[in-house]
Scaffold this active site. Structure first.
Site, PDB file in Angstrom:
ATOM      1  N   ARG A 113      -7.359 -38.914   1.872  1.00 29.99           N
ATOM      2  CA  ARG A 113      -7.491 -37.600   1.245  1.00 29.99           C
ATOM      3  C   ARG A 113      -6.123 -37.007   0.925  1.00 29.99           C
ATOM      4  O   ARG A 113      -5.893 -36.499  -0.161  1.00 29.99           O
ATOM      5  CB  ARG A 113      -8.297 -36.655   2.141  1.00 29.99           C
ATOM      6  CG  ARG A 113      -8.511 -35.271   1.576  1.00 29.99           C
ATOM      7  CD  ARG A 113      -9.068 -35.163   0.162  1.00 29.99           C
ATOM      8  NE  ARG A 113     -10.124 -36.051  -0.153  1.00 29.99           N
ATOM      9  CZ  ARG A 113     -10.410 -36.477  -1.401  1.00 29.99           C
ATOM     10  NH1 ARG A 113      -9.690 -36.095  -2.422  1.00 29.99           N
ATOM     11  NH2 ARG A 113     -11.399 -37.296  -1.625  1.00 29.99           N
ATOM     12  N   LYS A 127      18.119 -12.050 -13.129  1.00 27.96           N
ATOM     13  CA  LYS A 127      16.730 -11.635 -13.301  1.00 27.96           C
ATOM     14  C   LYS A 127      16.670 -10.130 -13.503  1.00 27.96           C
ATOM     15  O   LYS A 127      17.668  -9.433 -13.348  1.00 27.96           O
ATOM     16  CB  LYS A 127      15.915 -12.051 -12.078  1.00 27.96           C
ATOM     17  CG  LYS A 127      15.815 -13.577 -11.928  1.00 27.96           C
ATOM     18  CD  LYS A 127      14.948 -13.985 -10.768  1.00 27.96           C
ATOM     19  CE  LYS A 127      13.519 -13.604 -10.854  1.00 27.96           C
ATOM     20  NZ  LYS A 127      12.745 -14.110 -11.996  1.00 27.96           N
ATOM     21  N   ASP A 160      11.000 -14.131 -20.817  1.00 31.18           N
ATOM     22  CA  ASP A 160      10.048 -13.954 -19.725  1.00 31.18           C
ATOM     23  C   ASP A 160       8.812 -13.197 -20.193  1.00 31.18           C
ATOM     24  O   ASP A 160       8.903 -12.046 -20.607  1.00 31.18           O
ATOM     25  CB  ASP A 160      10.716 -13.214 -18.568  1.00 31.18           C
ATOM     26  CG  ASP A 160       9.892 -13.245 -17.304  1.00 31.18           C
ATOM     27  OD1 ASP A 160       9.333 -14.313 -16.987  1.00 31.18           O
ATOM     28  OD2 ASP A 160       9.791 -12.199 -16.633  1.00 31.18           O
ATOM     29  N   LYS A 168      10.158 -22.790  -8.422  1.00 34.18           N
ATOM     30  CA  LYS A 168       9.063 -22.322  -7.564  1.00 34.18           C
ATOM     31  C   LYS A 168       8.024 -23.430  -7.413  1.00 34.18           C
ATOM     32  O   LYS A 168       7.119 -23.563  -8.237  1.00 34.18           O
ATOM     33  CB  LYS A 168       8.453 -21.058  -8.142  1.00 34.18           C
ATOM     34  CG  LYS A 168       9.453 -19.925  -8.214  1.00 34.18           C
ATOM     35  CD  LYS A 168       8.916 -18.769  -9.001  1.00 34.18           C
ATOM     36  CE  LYS A 168      10.000 -17.714  -9.142  1.00 34.18           C
ATOM     37  NZ  LYS A 168       9.678 -16.770 -10.197  1.00 34.18           N
ATOM     38  N   GLU A 214      17.472 -13.520 -17.855  1.00 31.02           N
ATOM     39  CA  GLU A 214      16.054 -13.280 -18.098  1.00 31.02           C
ATOM     40  C   GLU A 214      15.937 -12.071 -19.021  1.00 31.02           C
ATOM     41  O   GLU A 214      16.516 -11.020 -18.759  1.00 31.02           O
ATOM     42  CB  GLU A 214      15.365 -12.991 -16.761  1.00 31.02           C
ATOM     43  CG  GLU A 214      13.898 -12.668 -16.869  1.00 31.02           C
ATOM     44  CD  GLU A 214      13.302 -12.354 -15.512  1.00 31.02           C
ATOM     45  OE1 GLU A 214      12.779 -13.285 -14.879  1.00 31.02           O
ATOM     46  OE2 GLU A 214      13.352 -11.193 -15.081  1.00 31.02           O
TER      47      GLU A 214
END
Length: 176
Positions: A35, A102, A157, A70, A135
């Site tokens: 699994r 960011k 973004d 991420k 960003e």
């Protein structure tokens, strides 16, 4: 102890029902690991497949599909490898290999121009050779980054497809 013979190569397209590998191992051990192994294979195959779909969608343009930092904890290298199997490109491995400005950094500095200026000053003072990615949240942000320069890449973004197309025209190949 398990002997695995792969019948496909990483990145190769497969079809339903195709044999990926043959495994010779203790039955109990194989059933115990089955699994987890299938889940791992499904996750990475899905990552490669979705990436390939995006790569196909931008074929013929100068766009490049890049991944995110991420990832599932402990699986970053595997997921980033799956992106390359799908034809994508790895972005950053961590916070150490590129500076990314960011929205919260930009807001804290008082705007895009100040954030870029302070970042370049920091790099110069510390004799660091890191690329800068900014960003952007709007076409106005893109225009401001273009006025400032001194960066490597612009991230669009959460842009709509229409605004992303307009931003790409504005950028006109000056930055990634």
């Amino acid at each position: 102890q398990a002997d695995i013979v792969w019948t496909t190569r990483d990145g190769e397209r497969i079809v339903a029902g195709q044999t990926l590998c043959r495994i010779v191992a203790n039955t109990r051990a194989m059933l115990t690991a089955e699994r987890a192994a299938l889940n791992f294979l499904q996750l990475l195959s899905a990552t490669a497949t979705v990436t390939h779909g995006y790569v196909d969608a931008v074929k013929g343009t100068r766009a490049t599909i890049v991944d995110t930092r991420k990832t599932i904890p402990g699986l970053r290298l595997a997921q980033k490898y799956a992106v390359t199997c799908g034809g994508g490109t790895n972005h950053r491995m961590g916070l150490y290999d590129m500076i990314m400005l960011k929205d919260n950094h930009i807001d804290f500095c008082g705007g895009i121009a100040k954030a870029i200026e302070k970042t370049n000053q920091y790099l110069a003072e510390n004799k660091l050779q890191l690329q800068i990615e900014v960003e952007t949240r709007s076409l106005e942000d893109v225009a401001e980054v273009l006025r400032c320069g001194n960066i490597h890449r612009i991230m669009l973004d959460n842009f709509s497809p229409e605004d992303a197309a307009k931003a790409v025209q504005l950028i006109d190949g000056r930055f990634e």
